[in-house]
Design a protein around this motif. Structure first.
Motif, PDB file in Angstrom:
ATOM      1  N   SER A 106      85.324  68.751   6.969  1.00 27.93           N
ATOM      2  CA  SER A 106      86.153  67.575   7.248  1.00 27.93           C
ATOM      3  C   SER A 106      85.296  66.317   7.088  1.00 27.93           C
ATOM      4  CB  SER A 106      86.697  67.661   8.675  1.00 27.93           C
ATOM      5  OG  SER A 106      85.681  67.323   9.598  1.00 27.93           O
ATOM      6  N   PRO A 107      85.914  65.149   7.172  1.00 27.33           N
ATOM      7  CA  PRO A 107      85.125  63.905   7.062  1.00 27.33           C
ATOM      8  C   PRO A 107      84.310  63.605   8.322  1.00 27.33           C
ATOM      9  CG  PRO A 107      87.468  63.549   6.554  1.00 27.33           C
ATOM     10  CD  PRO A 107      87.359  64.887   7.193  1.00 27.33           C
ATOM     11  N   ARG A 108      84.473  64.385   9.397  1.00 25.42           N
ATOM     12  CA  ARG A 108      83.826  64.035  10.663  1.00 25.42           C
ATOM     13  C   ARG A 108      82.301  64.125  10.560  1.00 25.42           C
ATOM     14  NH1 ARG A 108      85.837  69.248  12.139  1.00 25.42           N
ATOM     15  NH2 ARG A 108      87.680  68.300  13.057  1.00 25.42           N
ATOM     16  N   PRO A 109      81.596  63.220  11.217  1.00 24.21           N
ATOM     17  CA  PRO A 109      80.125  63.281  11.216  1.00 24.21           C
ATOM     18  C   PRO A 109      79.627  64.357  12.175  1.00 24.21           C
ATOM     19  CG  PRO A 109      80.866  61.414  12.515  1.00 24.21           C
ATOM     20  CD  PRO A 109      82.095  62.025  11.916  1.00 24.21           C
ATOM     21  N   LEU A 110      78.493  64.966  11.830  1.00 22.55           N
ATOM     22  CA  LEU A 110      77.881  65.963  12.694  1.00 22.55           C
ATOM     23  C   LEU A 110      77.393  65.309  13.982  1.00 22.55           C
ATOM     24  CD1 LEU A 110      75.769  67.993  10.088  1.00 22.55           C
ATOM     25  CD2 LEU A 110      78.086  68.476  10.922  1.00 22.55           C
ATOM     26  N   GLU A 111      77.457  66.086  15.076  1.00 25.04           N
ATOM     27  CA  GLU A 111      77.151  65.546  16.390  1.00 25.04           C
ATOM     28  C   GLU A 111      75.900  66.186  16.980  1.00 25.04           C
ATOM     29  OE1 GLU A 111      80.626  66.155  18.760  1.00 25.04           O
ATOM     30  OE2 GLU A 111      81.966  65.196  17.289  1.00 25.04           O
ATOM     31  N   ASP A 112      75.120  65.381  17.648  1.00 28.69           N
ATOM     32  CA  ASP A 112      73.896  65.834  18.310  1.00 28.69           C
ATOM     33  C   ASP A 112      74.229  66.919  19.343  1.00 28.69           C
ATOM     34  OD1 ASP A 112      71.292  66.009  19.170  1.00 28.69           O
ATOM     35  OD2 ASP A 112      71.333  64.152  20.330  1.00 28.69           O
ATOM     36  N   GLY A 113      73.443  67.978  19.356  1.00 34.62           N
ATOM     37  CA  GLY A 113      73.608  69.022  20.354  1.00 34.62           C
ATOM     38  C   GLY A 113      74.524  70.157  19.945  1.00 34.62           C
ATOM     39  N   ARG A 114      75.246  69.995  18.828  1.00 34.49           N
ATOM     40  CA  ARG A 114      76.152  71.043  18.378  1.00 34.49           C
ATOM     41  C   ARG A 114      75.506  71.852  17.254  1.00 34.49           C
ATOM     42  NH1 ARG A 114      82.340  69.159  18.106  1.00 34.49           N
ATOM     43  NH2 ARG A 114      82.492  71.441  18.078  1.00 34.49           N
ATOM     44  N   LEU A 115      76.232  72.873  16.807  1.00 36.57           N
ATOM     45  CA  LEU A 115      75.774  73.749  15.734  1.00 36.57           C
ATOM     46  C   LEU A 115      76.603  73.518  14.486  1.00 36.57           C
ATOM     47  CD1 LEU A 115      75.571  77.047  17.830  1.00 36.57           C
ATOM     48  CD2 LEU A 115      73.610  75.699  17.042  1.00 36.57           C
ATOM     49  N   MET A 116      75.981  73.646  13.336  1.00 34.81           N
ATOM     50  CA  MET A 116      76.683  73.594  12.053  1.00 34.81           C
ATOM     51  C   MET A 116      76.677  74.986  11.430  1.00 34.81           C
ATOM     52  SD  MET A 116      75.771  71.537   8.521  1.00 34.81           S
ATOM     53  CE  MET A 116      74.534  72.753   8.003  1.00 34.81           C
ATOM     54  N   THR A 162      73.053  76.378  12.094  1.00 37.29           N
ATOM     55  CA  THR A 162      71.889  75.502  12.266  1.00 37.29           C
ATOM     56  C   THR A 162      72.117  74.505  13.401  1.00 37.29           C
ATOM     57  OG1 THR A 162      71.513  75.642   9.874  1.00 37.29           O
ATOM     58  CG2 THR A 162      70.382  73.876  11.049  1.00 37.29           C
ATOM     59  N   PRO A 163      71.138  74.320  14.289  1.00 33.39           N
ATOM     60  CA  PRO A 163      71.272  73.264  15.310  1.00 33.39           C
ATOM     61  C   PRO A 163      71.198  71.897  14.636  1.00 33.39           C
ATOM     62  CG  PRO A 163      69.069  74.235  15.398  1.00 33.39           C
ATOM     63  CD  PRO A 163      69.854  75.042  14.394  1.00 33.39           C
ATOM     64  N   ILE A 164      72.169  71.062  14.899  1.00 37.25           N
ATOM     65  CA  ILE A 164      72.284  69.803  14.171  1.00 37.25           C
ATOM     66  C   ILE A 164      71.106  68.880  14.449  1.00 37.25           C
ATOM     67  CG2 ILE A 164      73.708  67.702  13.988  1.00 37.25           C
ATOM     68  CD1 ILE A 164      76.162  69.604  14.385  1.00 37.25           C
ATOM     69  N   ASN A 165      70.550  68.920  15.662  1.00 36.46           N
ATOM     70  CA  ASN A 165      69.392  68.070  15.958  1.00 36.46           C
ATOM     71  C   ASN A 165      68.061  68.785  15.709  1.00 36.46           C
ATOM     72  OD1 ASN A 165      69.048  69.803  18.122  1.00 36.46           O
ATOM     73  ND2 ASN A 165      69.670  68.316  19.683  1.00 36.46           N
ATOM     74  N   GLY A 166      68.131  70.001  15.189  1.00 32.82           N
ATOM     75  CA  GLY A 166      66.917  70.720  14.834  1.00 32.82           C
ATOM     76  C   GLY A 166      66.394  71.675  15.887  1.00 32.82           C
ATOM     77  N   ARG A 167      66.962  71.653  17.103  1.00 30.62           N
ATOM     78  CA  ARG A 167      66.480  72.515  18.187  1.00 30.62           C
ATOM     79  C   ARG A 167      67.662  73.203  18.853  1.00 30.62           C
ATOM     80  NH1 ARG A 167      61.110  73.471  18.369  1.00 30.62           N
ATOM     81  NH2 ARG A 167      61.291  73.800  20.631  1.00 30.62           N
ATOM     82  N   PHE A 168      67.539  74.512  19.087  1.00 33.77           N
ATOM     83  CA  PHE A 168      68.552  75.245  19.826  1.00 33.77           C
ATOM     84  C   PHE A 168      68.445  74.935  21.315  1.00 33.77           C
ATOM     85  CE2 PHE A 168      67.845  78.023  16.096  1.00 33.77           C
ATOM     86  CZ  PHE A 168      69.153  78.230  15.677  1.00 33.77           C
ATOM     87  N   THR A 169      69.590  74.788  21.962  1.00 29.16           N
ATOM     88  CA  THR A 169      69.599  74.714  23.416  1.00 29.16           C
ATOM     89  C   THR A 169      69.382  76.120  23.971  1.00 29.16           C
ATOM     90  OG1 THR A 169      71.977  75.100  23.654  1.00 29.16           O
ATOM     91  CG2 THR A 169      71.266  72.809  23.304  1.00 29.16           C
ATOM     92  N   ASP A 177      61.904  80.322  12.965  1.00 29.52           N
ATOM     93  CA  ASP A 177      61.801  79.906  11.565  1.00 29.52           C
ATOM     94  C   ASP A 177      62.767  78.768  11.258  1.00 29.52           C
ATOM     95  OD1 ASP A 177      59.908  81.864  11.165  1.00 29.52           O
ATOM     96  OD2 ASP A 177      61.334  83.331  10.371  1.00 29.52           O
ATOM     97  N   VAL A 178      63.975  78.838  11.831  1.00 36.79           N
ATOM     98  CA  VAL A 178      64.955  77.771  11.627  1.00 36.79           C
ATOM     99  C   VAL A 178      64.432  76.464  12.207  1.00 36.79           C
ATOM    100  CG1 VAL A 178      67.264  76.941  12.259  1.00 36.79           C
ATOM    101  CG2 VAL A 178      66.941  79.322  11.529  1.00 36.79           C
ATOM    102  N   GLU A 179      63.924  76.509  13.428  1.00 41.54           N
ATOM    103  CA  GLU A 179      63.431  75.284  14.052  1.00 41.54           C
ATOM    104  C   GLU A 179      62.217  74.728  13.314  1.00 41.54           C
ATOM    105  OE1 GLU A 179      64.962  75.698  18.651  1.00 41.54           O
ATOM    106  OE2 GLU A 179      62.839  76.106  18.208  1.00 41.54           O
ATOM    107  N   GLU A 180      61.353  75.607  12.821  1.00 42.22           N
ATOM    108  CA  GLU A 180      60.186  75.147  12.057  1.00 42.22           C
ATOM    109  C   GLU A 180      60.637  74.479  10.749  1.00 42.22           C
ATOM    110  OE1 GLU A 180      56.146  76.925   9.897  1.00 42.22           O
ATOM    111  OE2 GLU A 180      57.401  78.230  11.141  1.00 42.22           O
ATOM    112  N   PHE A 181      61.629  75.110  10.076  1.00 42.17           N
ATOM    113  CA  PHE A 181      62.149  74.532   8.841  1.00 42.17           C
ATOM    114  C   PHE A 181      62.760  73.162   9.112  1.00 42.17           C
ATOM    115  CE2 PHE A 181      65.420  73.722   5.702  1.00 42.17           C
ATOM    116  CZ  PHE A 181      64.836  74.113   4.500  1.00 42.17           C
ATOM    117  N   MET A 182      63.524  73.046  10.179  1.00 39.24           N
ATOM    118  CA  MET A 182      64.184  71.788  10.489  1.00 39.24           C
ATOM    119  C   MET A 182      63.160  70.713  10.848  1.00 39.24           C
ATOM    120  SD  MET A 182      67.419  72.321  10.036  1.00 39.24           S
ATOM    121  CE  MET A 182      68.378  71.141  10.999  1.00 39.24           C
ATOM    122  N   ALA A 183      62.072  71.108  11.478  1.00 43.95           N
ATOM    123  CA  ALA A 183      61.038  70.132  11.870  1.00 43.95           C
ATOM    124  C   ALA A 183      60.316  69.575  10.663  1.00 43.95           C
ATOM    125  CB  ALA A 183      60.035  70.799  12.819  1.00 43.95           C
ATOM    126  N   GLN A 184      60.347  70.308   9.538  1.00 38.35           N
ATOM    127  CA  GLN A 184      59.637  69.867   8.342  1.00 38.35           C
ATOM    128  C   GLN A 184      60.501  69.028   7.413  1.00 38.35           C
ATOM    129  OE1 GLN A 184      58.269  73.573   6.679  1.00 38.35           O
ATOM    130  NE2 GLN A 184      56.645  73.824   8.206  1.00 38.35           N
TER     131      GLN A 184
END
Length: 467
Positions: A236-246, A266-273, A457-464
């Motif tokens: 959808s056109p909606r923007p991704l939100e901090d704290g949610r998953l894509m 994927t955690p949208i802000n790069g880190r899983f809660t 691995d996901v969080e490391e990838f997102m951090a880079q």
């Protein structure tokens, strides 16, 4: 053509031996108008026609006369007006020779061949049609109304095609891995773009462009959403939100129409809660459990149920499920969280050969489809064979409407903790999906590069990622 003519000749010879007698009709696809006749959808050849003939041109029909030991490629040569607009193409006779077919003829000959066979009381074999132009053509040829064509399609031909297409050759696996390489770039690009404020449509459009640039197309419309609990959550056109998953479920299809199909969450802000980690770890364990137990001779039904039991045990540890695990799975309580099948065959169709009838593709006399909610979406249950390609795609979803429905009716109240489940209504969903090849001794993941899916691995990838 992907393979040499000997490959296609051998495939048709095997088909003839399986079907044994009669006249086989294999329809290629025609162009499909979008909003007016000259503006057409991107062309896609029929998979079974492509498998047996290797030709991508529209407007062709393959005819195999088993009784008289003759094969034909039927189609009209293009005229000068088409050449002006689209360029010169090989004649139908040349296409036939490339595919190892001895005879070619214009489309007008097709009616003559079919009428002659019908007059002689011979069996006319055709696959279930799925395009209305082919249904009309088939009705003109055979007199069978479109409403009856699927049920009157040749079971002998259906089973023979499934038997051949299900087992992938090493050359086909190479082509699937080309699709996996494109899929790897698509998914890692989606992960790099994933951040608060970026729209779902932007990411989905960007990765679809990768498929268009490097392959034929996407293997299905890309699913990409913060609402991972919606099985087909289109962007959808909606923007991704901090704290949610894509959740991104996407695949590529090569120029020769072999497919890939992967899902990453994927955690949208790069880190899983912490709560996301709890649920993700269960899906991750279920995904890897498949890699440990899938092998030739094992029923895919049993693999699915083993995953359901593991998922139920882990959800019990979180307090979301309760009671006896075996009884819960037998009654389908796990489908609150896992309302689809574990995976499907994949090849030239992302849901390979599904148009031929799922009860023939994925089931047999030993294993029949279920009518139970959730399990009724399992697309394959029969024993795995070496050379099959399957998707491994467990998921956990929190669907508010389903929670409300079951809670209000007390469905599986002995196995589900609805009070705790209420607090997860805003969670979304998690799915991890990869393509696996059944080997002689087990299975392996397809694709030479791995799309990150283990949490660290996901969080490391997102951090880079770079901005």
């Amino acid at each position: 053509m992907l393979f040499d003519k000997e490959t296609y000749t051998a495939r048709r010879d095997r088909l003839k031996r399986k079907v044994k007698e009669g006249l086989i009709l294999l329809f290629g696809n025609n162009d499909a108008p979008s909003n007016y006749p000259a503006n057409v959808y991107k062309y896609r050849q029929d998979s079974s026609f492509l498998y047996f003939y290797g030709q991508h041109r529209e407007g062709l029909v393959g005819v195999i006369d088993i009784d008289n030991h003759k094969e034909y490629l039927i189609g009209n040569d293009i005229d000068i007006e088409d050449i002006v607009w689209f360029g010169a193409v090989d004649s139908v006779a040349d296409l036939a020779a490339q595919s190892g077919v001895e005879h070619s003829a214009p489309m007008s000959r097709l009616e003559e061949l079919v009428t002659q066979a019908r007059t002689q009381g011979r069996k006319i074999h055709f696959l279930p049609p799925y395009r209305h132009d082919q249904m009309i053509q088939l009705m003109d040829l055979t007199g069978i109304h479109p409403s009856r064509q699927r049920e009157e399609a040749s079971l002998e031909l259906i089973m023979a095609v499934i038997d051949q297409r299900a087992v992938k050759t090493p050359a086909e696996i190479e082509e699937i891995e080309r699709a996996c390489a494109i899929g790897h770039e698509m998914h890692t690009t989606a992960m790099r773009l994933c951040r608060p404020g970026v729209s779902e449509q932007y990411i989905a459009g960007t990765i679809s462009g990768i498929a268009s640039a490097k392959g034929c197309m996407t293997s299905f419309p890309t699913i990409l959403s913060m609402h991972g609990e919606i099985m087909h959550g289109y962007p959808s056109p909606r923007p991704l939100e901090d704290g949610r998953l894509m959740l991104c479920d996407a695949g590529a299809e090569t120029n020769e129409n072999y497919c890939s199909d992967n899902t990453r969450t994927t955690p949208i802000n790069g880190r899983f809660t912490s709560r996301q980690r709890d649920i993700y770890s269960i899906v991750e364990a279920c995904h890897d459990h498949v890699l440990d137990i899938a092998r030739p001779g094992v029923k895919w039904w049993d693999v699915h149920m083993s995953v359901a039991r593991l998922m139920t045990e882990r959800l019990k540890e979180l307090g979301l499920m309760k009671g006896d695990t075996e009884e819960a799975v037998r009654n389908g309580a796990h489908a609150m969280f896992f309302p689809h099948g574990l995976g499907h065959m994949m090849g030239m169709d992302v849901h390979d050969m599904e148009g031929l009838g799922q009860r023939y593709v994925g089931f047999d006399d030993e294993v029949q489809p279920s009518t139970q909610f959730g399990t009724n979406c399992l697309r394959c249950g029969r024993r795995l064979q070496e050379g099959w390609v399957m998707t491994d795609e467990p998921g956990i979803y929190f669907i508010p409407a389903l929670i409300d429905e079951w809670k209000s009716k007390g469905i599986h109240k002995d196995f589900i903790n609805f009070d705790l489940l209420e607090t997860y209504k805003d969670f979304g969903g998690i799915r991890i999906e990869d393509d696996i090849l059944i080997t002689a001794s087990g299975c392996r993941m397809l694709g030479h590069e791995r799309i990150p899916y283990h949490m660290d691995d996901v969080e490391e990838f997102m951090a880079q990622r770079t901005n």
